[in-house]
Design a protein around this motif. Structure first.
Motif, PDB file in Angstrom:
ATOM      1  N   GLU A  78      85.393  35.795  78.574  1.00 28.01           N
ATOM      2  CA  GLU A  78      85.302  37.101  78.747  1.00 28.01           C
ATOM      3  C   GLU A  78      83.841  37.626  78.876  1.00 28.01           C
ATOM      4  O   GLU A  78      83.615  38.590  79.552  1.00 28.01           O
ATOM      5  CB  GLU A  78      85.785  37.924  77.402  1.00 28.01           C
ATOM      6  N   ARG A  81      83.215  36.966  82.590  1.00 30.46           N
ATOM      7  CA  ARG A  81      84.630  37.225  83.362  1.00 30.46           C
ATOM      8  C   ARG A  81      84.385  37.594  84.580  1.00 30.46           C
ATOM      9  O   ARG A  81      85.041  37.135  85.670  1.00 30.46           O
ATOM     10  CB  ARG A  81      85.358  38.515  82.814  1.00 30.46           C
ATOM     11  N   ASP A  85      86.447  35.440  87.538  1.00 30.07           N
ATOM     12  CA  ASP A  85      87.218  36.147  88.495  1.00 30.07           C
ATOM     13  C   ASP A  85      87.152  35.761  89.895  1.00 30.07           C
ATOM     14  O   ASP A  85      87.761  35.810  90.980  1.00 30.07           O
ATOM     15  CB  ASP A  85      87.481  37.289  88.030  1.00 30.07           C
ATOM     16  N   GLU A  96      91.436  28.382  80.836  1.00 27.82           N
ATOM     17  CA  GLU A  96      90.749  28.886  79.809  1.00 27.82           C
ATOM     18  C   GLU A  96      91.717  28.821  78.782  1.00 27.82           C
ATOM     19  O   GLU A  96      93.116  28.547  78.985  1.00 27.82           O
ATOM     20  CB  GLU A  96      91.134  30.535  79.906  1.00 27.82           C
ATOM     21  N   LYS A 108      94.720  38.203  80.092  1.00 28.52           N
ATOM     22  CA  LYS A 108      93.284  38.016  80.441  1.00 28.52           C
ATOM     23  C   LYS A 108      93.058  36.855  81.319  1.00 28.52           C
ATOM     24  O   LYS A 108      91.857  36.759  82.054  1.00 28.52           O
ATOM     25  CB  LYS A 108      92.354  37.989  79.158  1.00 28.52           C
ATOM     26  N   SER A 110      92.687  34.531  84.203  1.00 27.60           N
ATOM     27  CA  SER A 110      92.382  34.680  85.636  1.00 27.60           C
ATOM     28  C   SER A 110      93.274  33.994  86.538  1.00 27.60           C
ATOM     29  O   SER A 110      93.833  34.416  87.484  1.00 27.60           O
ATOM     30  CB  SER A 110      90.703  34.484  86.018  1.00 27.60           C
TER      31      SER A 110
END
Length: 121
Positions: A78, A81, A85, A96, A108, A110
């Motif tokens: 995060e 991020r 992404d 993750e 959350k 990606s």
């Protein structure tokens, strides 16, 4: 994709909290390259670790040709991020993972978001 792209990718890298990294190192994923340019395939992140250091480790790991999978705690992902992404390469695969104190949140992730877009969800 040819086998030559992945044949030398024999290591797993990890960016995570102390418990996650320690567990994975005990499982045998640890590797340190020989000097003079010694580098590790893991980064332990604590409360004092800045996003710039996490991003630098992420960039180093995704550029290495000997890493096939990069594991990162989701709560640490995060912090960078925008980098996670925008990463689209097949190797190393960026996955993750949850940590002891931070449960996994699929919305959350990606990779799962990309899969949902592919299936029009």
């Amino acid at each position: 994709m040819s086998a030559s792209v992945s044949k030398d990718r024999q290591f797993i890298a990890v960016i995570g909290d102390e418990d996650s990294v320690t567990g994975l190192l005990l499982a045998g994923i640890g590797h340190v390259t020989p000097p003079p340019n010694a580098s590790k395939n893991f980064l332990i992140v604590d409360t004092k670790t800045g996003a710039d250091k996490i991003e630098a480790a992420f960039d180093e790991f995704i550029q290495r040709k000997d890493i096939g999978i990069l594991l990162i705690n989701q709560h640490i992902a995060e912090k960078i991020r925008y980098r996670i992404d925008t990463y689209t390469a097949a190797f190393p695969a960026v996955l993750e993972i949850p940590s002891k104190d931070h449960p996994y949140e699929p919305e959350k992730d990606s990779v799962l978001r990309r899969v949902r877009r592919l299936f029009g969800e």
